[in-house]
Design a protein around this motif. Structure first.
Motif, PDB file in Angstrom:
ATOM      1  N   ASP A  82      31.578  -2.793  -2.235  1.00  0.00           N
ATOM      2  CA  ASP A  82      30.434  -2.627  -3.134  1.00  0.00           C
ATOM      3  C   ASP A  82      30.435  -1.165  -3.593  1.00  0.00           C
ATOM      4  O   ASP A  82      30.410  -0.256  -2.760  1.00  0.00           O
ATOM      5  CB  ASP A  82      29.159  -2.986  -2.360  1.00  0.00           C
ATOM      6  CG  ASP A  82      27.903  -2.838  -3.197  1.00  0.00           C
ATOM      7  OD1 ASP A  82      27.070  -3.762  -3.148  1.00  0.00           O
ATOM      8  OD2 ASP A  82      27.724  -1.799  -3.863  1.00  0.00           O
TER       9      ASP A  82
ATOM     10  N   CYS B 182      27.421   0.872  -2.171  1.00  0.00           N
ATOM     11  CA  CYS B 182      27.032   0.783  -0.751  1.00  0.00           C
ATOM     12  C   CYS B 182      27.555   2.004   0.010  1.00  0.00           C
ATOM     13  O   CYS B 182      28.739   2.348  -0.056  1.00  0.00           O
ATOM     14  CB  CYS B 182      27.610  -0.508  -0.168  1.00  0.00           C
ATOM     15  SG  CYS B 182      27.537  -0.573   1.622  1.00  0.00           S
TER      16      CYS B 182
ATOM     17  N   CYS C 161      30.362   1.154   2.447  1.00  0.00           N
ATOM     18  CA  CYS C 161      31.612   0.894   1.727  1.00  0.00           C
ATOM     19  C   CYS C 161      32.238   2.214   1.279  1.00  0.00           C
ATOM     20  O   CYS C 161      33.454   2.394   1.367  1.00  0.00           O
ATOM     21  CB  CYS C 161      31.370   0.012   0.502  1.00  0.00           C
ATOM     22  SG  CYS C 161      31.147  -1.729   0.866  1.00  0.00           S
TER      23      CYS C 161
ATOM     24  N   HIS D 139      32.568  -5.543   2.659  1.00  0.00           N
ATOM     25  CA  HIS D 139      31.110  -5.533   2.485  1.00  0.00           C
ATOM     26  C   HIS D 139      30.505  -6.920   2.735  1.00  0.00           C
ATOM     27  O   HIS D 139      30.788  -7.871   2.001  1.00  0.00           O
ATOM     28  CB  HIS D 139      30.750  -5.076   1.060  1.00  0.00           C
ATOM     29  CG  HIS D 139      29.278  -4.986   0.835  1.00  0.00           C
ATOM     30  ND1 HIS D 139      28.521  -3.908   1.240  1.00  0.00           N
ATOM     31  CD2 HIS D 139      28.405  -5.856   0.269  1.00  0.00           C
ATOM     32  CE1 HIS D 139      27.255  -4.109   0.928  1.00  0.00           C
ATOM     33  NE2 HIS D 139      27.165  -5.292   0.341  1.00  0.00           N
TER      34      HIS D 139
ATOM     35  N   HIS E 262      24.858  -3.217   4.758  1.00  0.00           N
ATOM     36  CA  HIS E 262      26.277  -3.484   5.040  1.00  0.00           C
ATOM     37  C   HIS E 262      26.283  -3.645   6.555  1.00  0.00           C
ATOM     38  O   HIS E 262      25.940  -2.699   7.279  1.00  0.00           O
ATOM     39  CB  HIS E 262      27.128  -2.295   4.574  1.00  0.00           C
ATOM     40  CG  HIS E 262      28.592  -2.397   4.874  1.00  0.00           C
ATOM     41  ND1 HIS E 262      29.565  -2.121   3.937  1.00  0.00           N
ATOM     42  CD2 HIS E 262      29.270  -2.704   6.010  1.00  0.00           C
ATOM     43  CE1 HIS E 262      30.764  -2.270   4.486  1.00  0.00           C
ATOM     44  NE2 HIS E 262      30.606  -2.617   5.759  1.00  0.00           N
TER      45      HIS E 262
END
Ligand code: AMP
Ligand code: ZN
Length: 138
Positions: free
Chosen positions: A3, A6, A9, A48, A99
């Motif tokens: 993502d 995120c 991530c 993710h 996440h």
């Protein structure tokens, strides 16, 4: 399965620094920047997934193995006598980073942390009723 926005991530992609303690093909572990106790570590899948209802079950064994390795190292490094593995799902449960991640929290005898409220069922029948209700949803 990443993502763009995120934060975990971005850590997994190496765009944001972290205090890394472990990495393999599927999993990354790094220190929580606001630790309950120093050594408090987060284990994340590199891909993710929001929470326990979204992560593919097949990733479980890689996560489980990493938690075992990292928790043993956290115990040794901190001298803790125990540890909690915590995993929050959704806002109501205190999840703030969407996440999925597992907290490994080193614990010390007498450290005074109270993690659990002492709830109870009205009686044994009420407890059986709740078990049946959950089982009916499976
Ligand atoms: P949770 O409340 O279960 O979603 O936990 C999220 C955790 O991530 C919190 O304990 C935060 O302190 C931690 N956290 C957030 N951003 C970072 C970051 N960039 N590096 C390390 N830990 C972080
Ligand atoms: Zn992510």
């Amino acid at each position: 399965m990443t993502d763009a926005n995120c934060i975990f991530c971005r850590i997994a992609r190496g765009e944001i620094p972290c205090a890394k303690v472990y990495e393999d093909e599927y999993v990354l572990a790094f220190l929580d920047l606001a630790p309950v106790h120093p050594g408090h570590t987060l284990v994340i899948p590199k891909t993710h997934h929001k929470d326990m209802l979204e992560i593919p079950a097949g990733l479980g064994s890689a996560v489980f193995a990493a938690i075992q390795k990292v928790a043993a190292a956290v115990l040794e490094a901190t001298g803790a006598q125990g540890f909690n593995v915590m995993q929050n799902n959704r806002l109501a449960a205190g999840q703030t980073v969407f996440h999925i991640h597992w907290h490994i929290i080193p614990r010390f005898e007498g450290d005074g942390l109270e993690m659990w409220a002492q709830g109870k069922y009205a009686d044994g029948a009420a407890m059986q009723q709740m078990a049946a209700k959950v089982a009916a949803c499976l």
